[in-house]
Design a protein around this motif. Structure first.
Motif, PDB file in Angstrom:
ATOM      1  N   LEU A   1      60.329  12.164  63.659  1.00 55.08           N
ATOM      2  CA  LEU A   1      61.148  11.060  63.151  1.00 55.08           C
ATOM      3  C   LEU A   1      61.532  10.117  64.284  1.00 55.08           C
ATOM      4  CD1 LEU A   1      63.553  12.838  60.631  1.00 55.08           C
ATOM      5  CD2 LEU A   1      61.693  11.278  60.083  1.00 55.08           C
TER       6      LEU A   1
ATOM      7  N   VAL B   1      59.490   2.509  60.002  1.00 53.75           N
ATOM      8  CA  VAL B   1      60.046   1.770  58.855  1.00 53.75           C
ATOM      9  C   VAL B   1      61.330   1.042  59.169  1.00 53.75           C
ATOM     10  CG1 VAL B   1      58.971   3.210  57.109  1.00 53.75           C
ATOM     11  CG2 VAL B   1      61.207   3.813  57.983  1.00 53.75           C
TER      12      VAL B   1
ATOM     13  N   HIS C   1      71.142   6.472  51.502  1.00 52.45           N
ATOM     14  CA  HIS C   1      70.610   5.731  52.638  1.00 52.45           C
ATOM     15  C   HIS C   1      71.589   4.653  53.069  1.00 52.45           C
ATOM     16  CE1 HIS C   1      67.882   2.366  54.021  1.00 52.45           C
ATOM     17  NE2 HIS C   1      67.529   3.332  54.840  1.00 52.45           N
TER      18      HIS C   1
ATOM     19  N   GLU D   1      67.008   8.636  59.766  1.00 52.77           N
ATOM     20  CA  GLU D   1      65.572   8.344  59.738  1.00 52.77           C
ATOM     21  C   GLU D   1      64.883   8.996  58.548  1.00 52.77           C
ATOM     22  OE1 GLU D   1      64.508   6.137  61.846  1.00 52.77           O
ATOM     23  OE2 GLU D   1      66.399   6.129  62.898  1.00 52.77           O
ATOM     24  N   GLY D   2      65.304  10.216  58.247  1.00 49.16           N
ATOM     25  CA  GLY D   2      64.670  10.944  57.151  1.00 49.16           C
ATOM     26  C   GLY D   2      64.839  10.249  55.819  1.00 49.16           C
TER      27      GLY D   2
ATOM     28  N   SER E   1      65.384   7.083  55.380  1.00 47.87           N
ATOM     29  CA  SER E   1      64.579   5.858  55.413  1.00 47.87           C
ATOM     30  C   SER E   1      63.144   6.166  55.044  1.00 47.87           C
ATOM     31  CB  SER E   1      64.582   5.230  56.813  1.00 47.87           C
ATOM     32  OG  SER E   1      65.858   4.867  57.193  1.00 47.87           O
ATOM     33  N   GLN E   2      62.627   7.258  55.598  1.00 48.73           N
ATOM     34  CA  GLN E   2      61.240   7.625  55.313  1.00 48.73           C
ATOM     35  C   GLN E   2      61.080   8.003  53.843  1.00 48.73           C
ATOM     36  OE1 GLN E   2      58.739   7.326  57.365  1.00 48.73           O
ATOM     37  NE2 GLN E   2      59.784   7.033  59.322  1.00 48.73           N
TER      38      GLN E   2
ATOM     39  N   HIS F   1      61.189   4.927  51.692  1.00 47.31           N
ATOM     40  CA  HIS F   1      59.950   4.178  51.848  1.00 47.31           C
ATOM     41  C   HIS F   1      58.866   4.742  50.928  1.00 47.31           C
ATOM     42  CE1 HIS F   1      56.849   1.922  54.000  1.00 47.31           C
ATOM     43  NE2 HIS F   1      56.148   3.027  54.084  1.00 47.31           N
TER      44      HIS F   1
ATOM     45  N   LYS G   1      54.920  15.392  51.417  1.00 50.44           N
ATOM     46  CA  LYS G   1      55.675  14.786  52.527  1.00 50.44           C
ATOM     47  C   LYS G   1      57.153  14.759  52.184  1.00 50.44           C
ATOM     48  CE  LYS G   1      53.561  11.374  55.576  1.00 50.44           C
ATOM     49  NZ  LYS G   1      53.040  10.009  55.676  1.00 50.44           N
TER      50      LYS G   1
ATOM     51  N   LEU H   1      60.128  16.560  54.227  1.00 51.08           N
ATOM     52  CA  LEU H   1      61.297  15.838  54.709  1.00 51.08           C
ATOM     53  C   LEU H   1      62.570  16.474  54.157  1.00 51.08           C
ATOM     54  CD1 LEU H   1      60.052  12.168  54.448  1.00 51.08           C
ATOM     55  CD2 LEU H   1      61.113  13.157  56.468  1.00 51.08           C
TER      56      LEU H   1
END
Lengths: 268, 167, 594
Positions: free
Chosen positions: A91, A119, C448, C460-461, C463-464, C467, C484, C488
Motif C-alpha cells: 500500500l 490512486v 473513506h 490507503e486500503g 482508497s484502493q 477504486h 483483491k 484488502l
C-alpha cells in the motif's frame, strides 16, 4: 522483569519496554518507518506488525509501541505477520512510488513490487508517517508544520499552506524524513534556505570572510541563547564557515608559535 | 479586528482558558463570525499559547468548521444511508450544477452555503434537506431547486452582483 | 404544573417531592401528549400542541385536560404522534383538522384503544418534575443512601448489561476496572456521537429522556469514584444538546448535580461538548482526543482507557443507551433485567428500523427476537409490495443479511456469526431494487471520507477498495478484483489501528459472501441485476403496457425511440444513451429496466 520469547529467542526486558526494544536486544530486525527512538511512538505506519501469542489465538500488534507487562511469546517471522507487513508495504509503495528509500526497505522485506495502482491525488511520495511533525514539535519546539485535513486528503503542511512563520530553517525534518520527500534547498543569491515542499524560508548566516552560507540565522540565534557563554571569541568564530575557521585557527597558531620562538617561522 | 479581539478574549474566558475546550471555542467563534477567519485563529492561538499548526490541524479536521465566509442561508442535505438510497446524490448533483457550488462551499453570490452531512437522524423523512434549520422532507431534485430558488438574499450578502442572482 | 424550585439535600427529599406532587396537584384526569421530537416537530407538531392547549382551555366540561410536549417515541414515519391518557390511545399522522375530532372523541369521549407505545413518550423532557414524578432519581437516592459502590457494580453485574454502542463489552467489568485503576482523578463519559447513518436511537433518548442518561452517569460515577463527567453529543443533533443543557441546569438547581449530592459526600457534575463533525470521534480514544482539544485521531489501546484515558486519567466511557438502562436496573434489580433477553445478551435493545419497510422508526424489544419479527411484525413488511432482499445491520461496521437468515436472533453474538453485527442497533431494510454492490460502495465511500487518515491500511486500503468498487459499478471490473477486495479486507482487519478501520471491510465482505452473483454479473456480464448502476442495464418498452402516447419519443434527446399512434414504441438500443428520461416520463410505466 518480564521475559519476551521472540522467534524462539528469550530475553528479559524492563516492564513497559516495547516488543521492538526486545527485538533490538536480541538482534532480530523488524522494519520501521514512523518510529524514532528520540520521539513518541504513533504506530501509524503499521509496518512493524508482529504476532503475540494469546493461547487460543494470535493477535497482530505493532512492535514499536506494544508494552511488555508480563511474559509473552512473539512471532516476527510467522507467515501471518510477514503477510501483514508486506501488505502494508505494498500500500505504501502505491502511495509513494518515487521514493528510492522506500523501495530499498521494501526489497529488504522481500517486497519487489506492488499490486496496487497509485490512486491518491494529494501529496504523493509522502507516507504521512508524521516524523517531521513530531520532531519539529517535540525536539525543536517550533511546531512549524502539522497535519492538515482528514482521511486521504490528510497532508503535512505549514499553517494555512503559507510559508510558516515558526520555521527556523534547521532542516531536521528533511533529515528525519524516511522517504526522502522533504528537501533543503539553498538559495545563495537571496541568502535563504527553503524547506521544500513547505515553502518555508529562513535567512542564512554567511561566513564574514568568504560569504559561504553556514546555517540559518534563527538556528544560530537559538543555539546561542541556549549556550550560557560569554567568551566573545567563541561567538566570533561562529560567524566563520568551517574552512575559514580552520584557516583562522591555523593563522593564530602559527603566530603564537612564531611569537614564542622569536622570529622563527615554522608550523608543527 | 480590534472589536473582535474582545470577542475572542470573551470566548477564551468563557472556557477558563482551558485548551481542552478548543473545539467549543472554535464553534463559538464560528457562530459569531460565520466562519473561522485566519487572523482570529492566530489571535486565539497566541492567547492560548497553542501553535498555529495545531489550530490549523483542528480547523481542517472537523467537517463543521469553515475557513471561508458562508452564505446568507445554510442549506444542508442529508447523505445518510436511507436518504442516499432514496436519491440524495441526484439532489446533490442537481444543486451543484444549478448553483455552481460544491458540497462544503458557498455560492459565488454568497446566497447560501451548501453542506452534505451524514445522517441527521430523521430517516422517516428521507430524503431530507434542511434550510436555515427548517426541515424539508421527501425532496427530489426538482423540489429542492424550487426551494433554493425561492431564497431571498439578506442584508449581509448584498453585493453589487446580488441583483443578478435574484433575477 | 409544579415548578421545580426546591433543592434536594437528602435522599428522602425526592420521595417527599413526589408525595407532595400527588397530594397537591389537582392532577388532570386526561392528558394529551404531543411528540415534539425532531421528526414530528418538522411536521408541525408544535402547532398541534398550541391547538390542543386552546381546546383544553375552551373545554367547559368537568374533565380537566392537560396538553404536554413529549420526546420522540421513535415512530417518526407516522408522525406527528399524539397519545391520549389514560388508555394510551395512540394517534398517528395527526394534522390540524384532526385536533377537534380527537379532542371530542377521545379526550372527552374516552374511547380506549391500545397500540404499541415506547417508554419514551411519557413526559416532557424539559421538565425535570415530570421525570421525578414518574420515579426518576429514586435509583440515585437508593444508591446514595443505601448502597456501596461495590454493591452498585455487583447489581449491574447481575443484570449482565453489555455496552449498547456496538462493542458489547460487559459494563460492570469496565466499571470495576476503572474503579480499581490507580489515581483519584477519574472521568466518566457518555458517548453521544451516534454516527451510523440510519441510526437515531441515541438521539431519541437524549432528546426525549435526558435525565435517564444523567441519572445513569451519576450512579456510574458514584460506583467508580469520579467527580467529573462529559457528554459528547454529535454536532448534528441540536435539539439533543438543548434538552441535555436544560436537564443539567435543572438537575443542578435541585441539587442533583454539584457538590454533596443529596446530603452525601458525593459530588459530580457534567459538561456537554459538541462534536465538530467527524464520525471517527465515536471511537473512544478519538472522542477523548477531541475532548482534549486535538484532532480526533484514535490511538493504540494496548493500555485500556479505564487505566489511562482522558488526559491520561482512568476514564469510563459508555454509550447513551447503556447509561439510560442503569436507573431501571438499580430500581428494579439486576435479576429483573437478567430475566429479559437471551443467556449472553440480557435486557432490551433499541433498534432503528429504516429503509424499505412500511413502518420506519424506533423499536425497543428484548434481545433474542428474530430479524423476521422485527421486520414483518413491527416493521409491517416491505412497502409497495416489493420483495425483501437484505437487511443491513450494525452501521458501517456491519454487514448485509439475506432472506435465508431472517430467522437469526438479534443479539450481540448471533449476527456476528453471519459476518455482520448488531452494532448500535441500526437496521436498514432493502428491497429487490437495491444493488448490493452499490450498497458496499456507499459504505466504503462513507468510511473513506470519515477515516481520520492516520494509519496506512485504513487510509490507503479504503482508497484502493473504493477504486475497485467504483470500477465494478461502472462495468470496468476485472475477475481477480473480487479476490483483491478480500485480500484488502483481511489486511485491514489485521493491521488497522482502530475499530473503524478493522471493521471497514465488513460491508464488502458480507455482500461478497451472500451476493457474490451480483458482483459476478457486474464484472463478467457488465450487467447490474438490480438495475441501479447506470450503464449496466437497458431500457425496454413493454409492448403490452405501451399506450403509444409518444411522450417518451418527444423527450428522447438522441431520437432513439420510434413509434406511431397505436403502435407500441420501440427503443433503438444502439442509439440509446441510457439517460433514463423515457423511464421517468412515461405515465404508464411501460418503460422497463432490464
Amino acid at each position: 522483569m518480564p521475559t519476551v520469547t521472540i522467534d524462539g529467542k528469550r530475553i528479559k526486558v524492563k516492564k513497559d519496554a516495547t516488543i521492538l526494544d526486545a527485538a533490538n536486544k536480541v538482534g532480530i530486525w523488524i522494519p520501521t518507518l514512523c518510529h524514532h527512538r528520540a520521539l513518541s511512538s504513533d504506530a501509524s505506519c503499521r509496518i512493524c506488525m508482529v504476532e503475540v501469542d494469546r493461547g487460543e489465538w494470535r493477535q497482530l500488534v505493532t512492535a514499536c509501541n506494544y508494552p511488555v507487562r508480563r511474559d509473552i511469546t512473539v512471532y516476527v517471522s510467522s507467515e501471518r505477520a510477514k503477510q501483514a507487513r508486506r501488505g502494508v508495504m505494498e500500500l505504501l509503495l502505491a502511495r509513494a512510488p518515487e521514493s528510492r528509500e522506500l523501495k530499498e526497505l521494501a526489497e529488504r522485506m522481500d517486497v519487489m513490487q506492488t499490486h496496487y495502482p497509485t490512486v491518491t491525488e494529494s501529496q504523493r511520495n509522502c507516507i504521512l508517517c508524521g516524523l517531521c511533525v513530531r520532531v519539529c514539535e517535540e525536539i525543536i519546539g517550533q511546531a512549524a508544520i502539522g497535519f492538515v485535513g482528514r482521511g486521504v486528503d490528510r497532508a503535512v503542511a505549514a499553517p494555512f499552506r503559507q510559508p510558516s512563520e515558526d520555521c527556523i530553517g534547521c532542516g531536521v525534518c528533511a533529515a528525519i524524513c524516511p522517504v526522502g520527500t522533504i528537501k533543503i534547498r539553498i538559495h545563495p543569491d537571496q541568502q535563504e534556505v527553503e524547506i521544500s515542499p513547505f515553502k518555508s524560508r529562513a535567512k542564512l548566516m554567511v561566513c564574514r570572510e568568504c560569504g559561504t552560507p553556514i546555517v540559518s540565522s534563527e538556528v544560530s540565534k537559538q543555539v546561542l541563547s541556549k549556550i550560557q557563554i560569554n567568551w566573545e571569541e567563541f561567538r566570533e568564530s561562529l560567524q566563520l564557515c568551517p574552512k575559514c575557521k580552520r584557516l583562522h585557527t591555523a593563522g593564530k597558531l602559527t603566530s603564537t608559535i612564531a611569537n614564542k620562538t622569536g622570529d622563527r617561522e615554522g608550523v608543527y | 479586528m480590534p472589536q473582535d479581539k474582545e470577542l475572542i478574549e470573551q470566548i477564551i474566558k468563557r472556557y477558563d482558558e482551558d485548551t481542552g475546550m478548543l473545539i467549543p471555542m472554535m464553534q463559538d467563534l464560528q457562530s459569531e463570525c460565520g466562519y473561522l477567519p485566519v487572523e482570529h485563529l492566530r489571535y486565539m492561538g497566541g492567547l492560548l499559547k497553542v501553535p498555529m499548526s495545531r489550530m490549523f490541524a483542528v480547523a481542517t479536521f472537523y467537517s463543521s468548521f469553515r475557513l471561508a465566509p458562508k452564505g446568507a442561508h445554510e442549506v444542508t442535505l442529508c447523505m445518510g444511508t436511507v436518504c442516499y438510497l432514496k436519491g440524495a446524490p441526484g439532489i446533490s448533483e442537481a444543486i451543484c450544477q444549478e448553483f455552481h457550488v460544491e458540497p462544503g462551499g458557498t455560492t459565488r453570490d454568497r446566497l447560501f452555503s451548501f453542506n452534505a452531512v451524514n445522517c441527521v437522524g430523521a430517516c422517516a423523512l428521507a430524503p431530507v434537506m434542511i434550510v436555515d434549520g427548517k426541515y424539508y422532507d421527501g425532496v427530489n431534485p426538482k423540489s429542492a431547486l424550487e426551494i433554493l430558488h425561492g431564497l431571498q438574499p439578506t442584508e449581509d450578502s448584498t453585493e453589487t452582483d446580488t441583483k443578478e442572482a435574484v433575477k | 404544573m409544579i415548578r421545580a424550585s426546591t433543592k434536594f439535600i437528602s435522599a428522602n427529599d425526592i420521595e417527599r417531592f413526589v408525595q407532595e406532587f400527588h397530594d397537591r396537584a389537582d392532577s388532570a384526569s386526561k392528558v394529551v401528549r404531543i411528540c415534539i421530537g425532531t421528526g414530528c416537530a418538522a411536521k408541525g407538531s408544535r402547532r398541534l400542541y398550541e391547538l390542543f392547549c386552546e381546546a383544553a382551555k375552551r373545554s367547559d366540561q368537568d374533565i380537566r385536560v392537560e396538553a404536554k410536549c413529549v420526546g420522540c417515541h421513535g415512530f417518526c414515519e407516522r408522525g406527528p404522534i399524539v397519545v391520549v391518557e389514560p388508555g394510551e390511545v395512540f394517534y398517528q399522522q395527526v394534522e390540524e383538522p384532526d385536533v377537534a375530532e380527537i379532542f371530542r372523541e377521545t379526550v372527552l369521549g374516552g374511547r380506549v384503544e391500545r397500540i404499541v407505545l415506547i417508554g419514551n413518550g411519557r413526559f416532557d423532557p424539559t421538565q425535570i418534575s415530570d421525570y421525578i414524578v414518574e420515579g426518576g432519581y429514586s435509583a440515585l437516592a437508593k444508591v446514595i443512601s443505601s448502597m456501596t459502590p461495590e454493591e452498585v457494580i455487583s447489581e449491574v453485574e447481575i443484570a449482565g448489561l453489555r455496552g449498547r454502542g456496538g462493542g458489547g463489552f460487559p459494563t460492570a467489568r469496565k466499571w470495576r476496572s476503572c474503579r480499581e485503576a490507580k489515581g483519584s482523578l477519574k472521568y466518566v463519559i457518555c458517548n453521544g456521537d451516534e454516527g451510523d447513518p440510519g441510526a437515531f436511537m441515541d438521539r431519541s433518548i437524549m432528546e426525549g429522556n435526558p435525565h435517564s442518561v444523567i441519572e445513569g452517569m451519576l450512579i456510574g460515577a458514584y460506583a467508580i469514584g469520579s467527580e467529573q463527567g462529559y457528554i459528547y453529543v454529535r454536532n448534528e443533533y441540536p435539539m439533543a444538546v438543548e434538552h441535555l443543557k436544560t436537564a443539567i441546569s435543572q438537575a443542578r438547581d435541585m441539587g442533583l448535580l454539584g457538590k454533596n449530592i443529596l446530603g452525601s459526600s458525593f459530588s459530580f457534575d457534567i459538561r456537554i461538548n459538541r462534536g465538530g463533525g467527524a464520525f471517527v470521534c465515536g471511537e473512544s480514544t478519538a472522542l477523548m482526543a477531541s475532548l482534549e482539544g486535538r484532532t480526533g485521531e484514535p490511538r493504540a489501546k494496548y493500555v485500556h482507557t479505564v487505566e489511562s484515558g482522558l488526559r491520561g486519567k482512568p476514564t469510563n466511557l459508555n454509550n447513551v443507551e447503556t447509561w439510560a438502562n442503569i436507573p431501571q436496573i438499580i430500581k428494579r434489580g439486576g435479576e429483573w433485567f437478567a430475566g429479559i433477553g437471551t443467556e449472553k445478551s440480557k435486557g432490551t435493545k433499541v433498534f432503528s428500523l429504516v429503509g424499505n419497510v412500511v413502518n420506519t422508526g424506533l423499536v425497543e424489544v428484548p434481545m433474542g427476537i428474530t430479524l423476521r419479527r422485527i421486520i414483518d411484525e413491527i416493521g409491517g413488511g416491505i412497502r409497495d409490495g416489493k420483495r425483501f432482499k437484505a437487511v443491513q445491520t450494525g452501521g458501517p461496521s456491519g454487514g448485509c443479511i439475506p432472506a435465508e437468515h431472517l430467522d437469526a436472533r438479534v443479539d450481540f453474538d448471533e449476527l456476528t456469526k453471519l459476518g455482520s453485527m448488531m452494532g448500535s442497533g441500526g437496521m436498514i431494510v432493502m428491497d429487490e431494487n437495491t444493488c448490493m454492490v452499490k450498497v458496499a460502495k456507499y459504505f466504503t465511500d462513507f468510511l473513506h471520507k470519515e477515516s481520520c487518515g492516520k494509519c496506512t491500511p485504513c487510509r490507503e486500503g479504503l482508497s484502493q477498495m473504493l477504486h475497485i468498487l467504483d470500477r465494478i459499478t461502472k462495468g470496468e471490473g476485472e475477475v481477480d478484483e473480487m479476490e483483491k477486495l478480500e485480500r484488502l479486507a483481511e489486511l485491514l482487519e489485521g493491521t488497522a489501528l482502530c475499530a473503524l478501520g478493522k471493521t471497514a471491510a465488513n460491508p464488502v465482505l458480507s455482500t461478497l459472501r451472500f451476493f457474490r452473483e451480483e458482483y459476478e454479473a457486474h464484472i463478467l456480464d457488465r450487467h447490474c441485476p438490480a438495475k441501479e448502476c447506470r450503464g449496466l442495464f437497458r431500457y425496454q418498452i413493454d409492448p403490452e403496457a405501451c399506450k403509444a402516447c409518444g411522450i417518451c419519443l418527444k423527450n428522447c434527446t438522441v431520437n432513439a425511440i420510434t413509434g406511431e399512434k397505436k403502435v407500441p414504441h420501440v427503443i433503438n438500443q444502439e442509439k440509446c444513451t441510457l439517460c433514463g428520461a423515457c423511464w421517468e416520463k412515461c405515465p404508464f410505466t411501460a418503460v422497463k429496466k432490464v
